[in-house]
Design a protein around this motif. Structure first.
Motif, PDB file in Angstrom:
ATOM      1  N   ILE A   1      -7.717  -1.486  -4.663  1.00  0.00           N
ATOM      2  CA  ILE A   1      -7.049  -0.647  -3.666  1.00  0.00           C
ATOM      3  C   ILE A   1      -6.264   0.412  -4.431  1.00  0.00           C
ATOM      4  O   ILE A   1      -5.444   0.071  -5.299  1.00  0.00           O
ATOM      5  CB  ILE A   1      -6.099  -1.477  -2.762  1.00  0.00           C
TER       6      ILE A   1
ATOM      7  N   GLU B   1      -6.003  -0.044  -8.077  1.00  0.00           N
ATOM      8  CA  GLU B   1      -5.389  -1.280  -8.600  1.00  0.00           C
ATOM      9  C   GLU B   1      -6.250  -2.475  -8.214  1.00  0.00           C
ATOM     10  O   GLU B   1      -6.710  -2.582  -7.081  1.00  0.00           O
ATOM     11  CB  GLU B   1      -3.995  -1.496  -7.981  1.00  0.00           C
ATOM     12  N   ARG B   2      -6.413  -3.401  -9.154  1.00  0.00           N
ATOM     13  CA  ARG B   2      -7.167  -4.613  -8.838  1.00  0.00           C
ATOM     14  C   ARG B   2      -6.257  -5.574  -8.082  1.00  0.00           C
ATOM     15  O   ARG B   2      -5.155  -5.896  -8.551  1.00  0.00           O
ATOM     16  CB  ARG B   2      -7.652  -5.266 -10.130  1.00  0.00           C
TER      17      ARG B   2
ATOM     18  N   LEU C   1      -5.977  -2.742   4.342  1.00  0.00           N
ATOM     19  CA  LEU C   1      -6.381  -1.487   3.699  1.00  0.00           C
ATOM     20  C   LEU C   1      -7.866  -1.493   3.340  1.00  0.00           C
ATOM     21  O   LEU C   1      -8.402  -0.486   2.876  1.00  0.00           O
ATOM     22  CB  LEU C   1      -5.522  -1.234   2.451  1.00  0.00           C
TER      23      LEU C   1
ATOM     24  N   PHE D   1      -9.352   3.429   1.308  1.00  0.00           N
ATOM     25  CA  PHE D   1      -8.306   3.111   0.329  1.00  0.00           C
ATOM     26  C   PHE D   1      -8.834   2.344  -0.881  1.00  0.00           C
ATOM     27  O   PHE D   1      -8.111   2.138  -1.842  1.00  0.00           O
ATOM     28  CB  PHE D   1      -7.192   2.272   0.981  1.00  0.00           C
TER      29      PHE D   1
ATOM     30  N   LEU E   1       0.377   7.953   9.144  1.00  0.00           N
ATOM     31  CA  LEU E   1       0.816   6.896   8.223  1.00  0.00           C
ATOM     32  C   LEU E   1      -0.272   6.599   7.190  1.00  0.00           C
ATOM     33  O   LEU E   1       0.016   6.392   6.005  1.00  0.00           O
ATOM     34  CB  LEU E   1       1.104   5.615   8.995  1.00  0.00           C
TER      35      LEU E   1
ATOM     36  N   SER F   1      -0.113   9.106   4.551  1.00  0.00           N
ATOM     37  CA  SER F   1       1.014   8.840   3.635  1.00  0.00           C
ATOM     38  C   SER F   1       0.663   7.722   2.657  1.00  0.00           C
ATOM     39  O   SER F   1       1.041   7.773   1.484  1.00  0.00           O
ATOM     40  CB  SER F   1       2.262   8.412   4.408  1.00  0.00           C
ATOM     41  N   ILE F   2      -0.042   6.690   3.158  1.00  0.00           N
ATOM     42  CA  ILE F   2      -0.411   5.578   2.269  1.00  0.00           C
ATOM     43  C   ILE F   2      -1.380   6.075   1.190  1.00  0.00           C
ATOM     44  O   ILE F   2      -1.219   5.769   0.009  1.00  0.00           O
ATOM     45  CB  ILE F   2      -1.014   4.402   3.074  1.00  0.00           C
TER      46      ILE F   2
ATOM     47  N   ALA G   1       0.606   7.946  -1.349  1.00  0.00           N
ATOM     48  CA  ALA G   1       1.443   7.051  -2.164  1.00  0.00           C
ATOM     49  C   ALA G   1       0.572   6.288  -3.168  1.00  0.00           C
ATOM     50  O   ALA G   1       0.985   6.066  -4.308  1.00  0.00           O
ATOM     51  CB  ALA G   1       2.205   6.091  -1.269  1.00  0.00           C
ATOM     52  N   LEU G   2      -0.625   5.889  -2.754  1.00  0.00           N
ATOM     53  CA  LEU G   2      -1.518   5.182  -3.675  1.00  0.00           C
ATOM     54  C   LEU G   2      -1.962   6.124  -4.790  1.00  0.00           C
ATOM     55  O   LEU G   2      -2.071   5.720  -5.950  1.00  0.00           O
ATOM     56  CB  LEU G   2      -2.741   4.638  -2.927  1.00  0.00           C
TER      57      LEU G   2
ATOM     58  N   THR H   1      -0.239   8.679  -6.032  1.00  0.00           N
ATOM     59  CA  THR H   1       0.838   8.975  -6.966  1.00  0.00           C
ATOM     60  C   THR H   1       1.251   7.752  -7.780  1.00  0.00           C
ATOM     61  O   THR H   1       1.939   7.874  -8.766  1.00  0.00           O
ATOM     62  CB  THR H   1       2.078   9.532  -6.247  1.00  0.00           C
ATOM     63  N   SER H   2       0.806   6.557  -7.363  1.00  0.00           N
ATOM     64  CA  SER H   2       1.209   5.383  -8.160  1.00  0.00           C
ATOM     65  C   SER H   2       0.272   5.203  -9.343  1.00  0.00           C
ATOM     66  O   SER H   2       0.494   4.367 -10.196  1.00  0.00           O
ATOM     67  CB  SER H   2       1.237   4.123  -7.294  1.00  0.00           C
TER      68      SER H   2
ATOM     69  N   ARG I   1      11.084   6.529   7.474  1.00  0.00           N
ATOM     70  CA  ARG I   1      11.115   8.000   7.622  1.00  0.00           C
ATOM     71  C   ARG I   1      11.821   8.400   8.910  1.00  0.00           C
ATOM     72  O   ARG I   1      12.051   9.579   9.150  1.00  0.00           O
ATOM     73  CB  ARG I   1       9.690   8.546   7.700  1.00  0.00           C
TER      74      ARG I   1
ATOM     75  N   VAL J   1       0.282  -1.993  -5.159  1.00  0.00           N
ATOM     76  CA  VAL J   1      -0.171  -1.517  -3.845  1.00  0.00           C
ATOM     77  C   VAL J   1       0.944  -1.714  -2.812  1.00  0.00           C
ATOM     78  O   VAL J   1       1.227  -0.820  -2.011  1.00  0.00           O
ATOM     79  CB  VAL J   1      -1.465  -2.246  -3.407  1.00  0.00           C
TER      80      VAL J   1
ATOM     81  N   ALA K   1       3.396   0.979  -3.137  1.00  0.00           N
ATOM     82  CA  ALA K   1       2.900   2.256  -2.605  1.00  0.00           C
ATOM     83  C   ALA K   1       3.035   2.263  -1.080  1.00  0.00           C
ATOM     84  O   ALA K   1       3.461   3.256  -0.485  1.00  0.00           O
ATOM     85  CB  ALA K   1       1.445   2.477  -3.032  1.00  0.00           C
TER      86      ALA K   1
ATOM     87  N   ARG L   1       6.564   2.928  -0.232  1.00  0.00           N
ATOM     88  CA  ARG L   1       6.925   4.358  -0.366  1.00  0.00           C
ATOM     89  C   ARG L   1       6.405   5.185   0.808  1.00  0.00           C
ATOM     90  O   ARG L   1       7.048   6.129   1.250  1.00  0.00           O
ATOM     91  CB  ARG L   1       6.370   4.926  -1.676  1.00  0.00           C
ATOM     92  N   ALA L   2       5.207   4.806   1.309  1.00  0.00           N
ATOM     93  CA  ALA L   2       4.634   5.559   2.421  1.00  0.00           C
ATOM     94  C   ALA L   2       5.479   5.390   3.693  1.00  0.00           C
ATOM     95  O   ALA L   2       5.714   6.335   4.429  1.00  0.00           O
ATOM     96  CB  ALA L   2       3.199   5.115   2.670  1.00  0.00           C
TER      97      ALA L   2
END
Ligand SMILES: Cc1cc2nc3c(=O)[nH]c(=O)nc-3n(C[C@H](O)[C@H](O)[C@H](O)COP(=O)(O)OP(=O)(O)OC[C@H]3O[C@@H](n4cnc5c(N)ncnc54)[C@H](O)[C@@H]3O)c2cc1C
Lengths: 156, 503
Positions: A75, A78-79, A97, A105, A144, A147-148, A151-152, A154-155, B173, B476, B479, B482-483
């Protein structure tokens, strides 16, 4: 087709996401077991779950059962490995996800599926009609999801 | 006051701050016993609508103030432990029924609704939610969903996550979002269920309902060993039976269960335990000997063996027919029929047993429970592994109260005392308590089990989440956090291990 592992005592089968769904049913049938889905079209187990497991029995029919007990996947790069358990209370269920998300994702590598004794009648709870169970995600839900994704990203 | 600018029902009164400073994590009780109270939050707010919740979040976000959602504070893992500059958001003023659809049937109810009045009102309408946590008297719908709660009747009705059709929440948010279940996805709902106040403040939940059962059938069996008992339970669930209640007690727990509601001892004060307490304290200084004694065949025989209690809910004759089917399955497996009595007795006392903790804590002991789960094939390893790990440090017993076709939850109860060489009593007690938990969770993970089946993670198990989810899973989960909550204002410190602890 061979399983990664068949746990007969727990009625769980561990299979590769690339396994063919009809061949898995055929292999289980030889062991006196079944996934009990109406999905017979040729497709991989991974694709079937990523598309939302069309043909699987509605979860509302037997609240005590489930389709997926554990999995290994990627995901957001990431494992993620979630060993099988009948239920857990350890935070968000990250399988959301992967299930029905069409690979948005990430992707599934292997999965622990619940199997049933062939020929055994399955329990049926009182009727429940979820009128919006087939609806499209709302714009808020979509925002949303975006956004997820970000965020994934940028990680990494 | 901190909350200037917010036109909401609020308080920074010292008594309120003490009341909202913690949940029912037993380690807090040990602290309180030795005279240490948590700092408590800076203030408490009581929003009355989703709009007011959104207003609080917008306000907090602008000022970087942490918010801790609060249902009824019955959590047992330090899900509620606000820092002294945080604001607690108590949802109990939000308890309206928003939509009741008898046809579906479903109910959209605000998250602050208390458990028992909800079930009672549904019963009057001819329905049941089917969710009966032992804490039903002191917990809310929002708390159930936030901590993935399980009720006593999970065998037929499922856990809370199996009942949620949709929920409304205010994310970190400040957005009001409705997430819903979809048969074939996609759905982000399973992310907020179990998020323990870290992703959003749940404001309402749409729940699937069932007709209230018209009939019930009761049965109980005893077994020579706990293992034979769980094999019978496995057979019931794998052969397609769904007893609403299925509870297996190991021999000692069975003995307590048979006593039902034991007479309560009165105590003269927290630091003046009676003679019985003194004996208990001494016995628990050598828990290994006590555990060994209870593991002997002669004790098992004297206690009457392990006991399985089942109750089938039904619309009519089906309840009785299912009980007969159960009998036909388990009796050839060595089960001895014990009649309907034990199951009826259990039902009569269904909420009383969990409140025995206070006298033990007052007597200077510690006491706690751990609910873990695994597939059936790993259950033996899980059971024996935990007994081996905890046995030298605390007295331990178990029951199995949530079964599924693929596995089962084991609910361990343990009690201990100060380690003999640990210094002052309270400090030594806390030391043994922490050590017991560490060993127990290590044993669970080594056996391939999950560290929580229905109490959640809170702060007490957060340090173990890296072993539950792996480093990838944690990345995960962060993340996702953060979202939903980019500034990290919602319940910081709960659920995930501290960021700096990452390898
Ligand atoms: C005697 C006793 C028996 C128990 N028996 C059971 C049992 O049988 N089954 C079971 O599952 N649990 C049981 N518990 C544990 C506890 O009751 C559950 O965890 C319950 O779900 C907590 O509900 P609450 O409303 O008290 O939540 P709280 O304790 O107030 O909160 C729990 C967590 O959820 C968050 N939260 C609360 N409300 C919201 C919301 N509206 N939005 C977002 N986050 C929120 C909090 O921040 C916290 O992290 C028991 C506890 C006790 C003391």
């Amino acid at each position: 087709m061979s399983y990664v592992q068949l746990d007969r005592e727990s009625l769980l089968v561990h299979v590769d996401a690339s396994a063919s769904l009809p061949s898995l049913e055929a292999a289980l049938a030889r062991d006196g077991l079944t996934l009990d889905t109406a999905a017979v079209a040729e497709q991989t187990v991974g694709d079937w779950l990523a598309a939302g497991a069309h043909g699987a029995r509605s979860a509302w029919l037997d609240p005590c059962d489930h389709l997926v007990a554990g999995y290994v996947g990627t995901i957001g790069g990431e494992r993620v490995e979630v060993r099988p358990a009948p239920r857990r209370a350890t935070g968000p269920d990250l399988f959301a996800l992967l299930f029905g998300q069409h690979g948005r994702f990430g992707a599934l590598h292997t999965v622990w599926l619940r199997v049933h004794l062939a020929g055994e009648a399955r329990p049926v709870a009182a009727p429940f009609h979820d009128a919006e169970g087939g609806s499209e995600p709302s714009s808020e839900e979509e925002a949303l999801a975006v956004s997820i994704s970000l965020a994934l990203e940028t990680s990494r | 006051m901190l909350l200037d600018g917010l036109k909401l029902l609020a308080s920074d009164d010292a008594a309120d701050r003490v009341a909202y400073g913690r949940d029912l994590w037993p380690r807090h009780h040990l602290g309180v016993r030795s005279g240490r109270l948590p700092a408590g939050p800076a203030a408490i707010v009581w929003p009355r609508s989703t709009e007011e919740v959104a207003e609080v979040v917008a306000w907090a976000r602008k000022r970087s103030v942490a918010l801790v959602p609060f249902g009824a504070g019955s959590g047992v893992c330090a899900g509620v432990l606000p820092s002294s500059d945080a604001v607690v958001v108590d949802l109990k003023r939000m308890a309206r029924w928003r939509r009741f659809d008898r046809g579906a049937p479903l109910l959209d109810v605000e998250s602050g609704h208390m458990g028992l009045p909800l079930e009672e009102r549904l019963n009057r309408e001819g329905f049941t939610l089917g969710h009966f946590p032992s804490s039903i008297l002191c917990s809310t719908v929002g708390g159930w969903v936030a901590a993935r709660s399980a009720g006593q009747a999970s065998g037929y009705y499922g856990k809370i996550e199996d009942m949620v059709v949709a929920l409304e929440c205010v994310t970190g948010r400040g957005d009001v979002v409705t997430l819903r279940q979809r048969a074939t996805g996609p759905s982000l709902l399973p992310l907020v269920i179990g998020s323990e106040g870290t992703l959003g403040i749940i404001t309402s939940v749409t729940l699937r309902l069932h007709p209230a059962p018209a009939a019930r059938a009761f049965a109980a069996w005893s077994f020579d060993s706990t293992r034979e008992g769980w094999q019978a339970m496995r057979a019931l669930f794998q052969r397609g039976l769904r007893p609403a209640i299925a509870r297996l007690y190991d021999p000692f727990d069975a003995m307590l269960a048979k006593q039902g509601s034991a007479k309560r001892r009165t105590h003269t004060g927290p630091h003046a335990p009676g003679a019985g307490s003194a004996v208990l304290r001494t016995m628990l200084r050598n828990p290994a000997a006590l555990n060994a004694l209870l593991a002997t065949r002669s004790f098992t025989r004297a206690a009457g063996g392990a006991m399985l209690v089942v109750i089938f809910d039904g619309a009519g004759d089906d309840a009785e027919a299912n009980a007969e089917r159960a009998r036909a399955i388990v009796e050839p497996m060595g089960a001895r029929y014990e009649g309907e009595g034990p199951a009826q007795k259990w039902l009569a006392h269904r909420y009383s047993v969990s409140y025995r903790q206070a006298p033990a804590i007052a007597a200077g002991l510690f006491i706690d429970t751990m609910e873990v789960a695994a597939p059936w094939a790993k259950l033996g390893e899980l059971y024996e592994g935990v007994l081996r790990a905890v046995g030298p440090h605390a007295f331990i017993m178990a029951h199995f109260s949530h079964a599924y076709p693929d596995g089962c939850c084991i609910y361990f109860s343990f009690a201990g005392s100060a380690s003999p060489d640990g210094g002052p009593w309270d400090a030594a007690c806390e030391q043994t308590y922490d050590q017991t938990w560490r060993r127990a969770l290590d044993a669970v993970l080594a056996a391939g089990g999950t560290i929580a089946h229905h109490h959640g993670v809170g702060r007490s198990k957060a340090p173990r989440m890296d072993r539950e989810l792996g480093s990838g899973g944690i990345a995960v989960a962060r993340a996702v956090k953060r979202a939903f909550d980019p500034d990290g204002i919602l319940n910081p410190g709960a659920l995930l291990p501290p960021e700096e602890a990452r390898p």
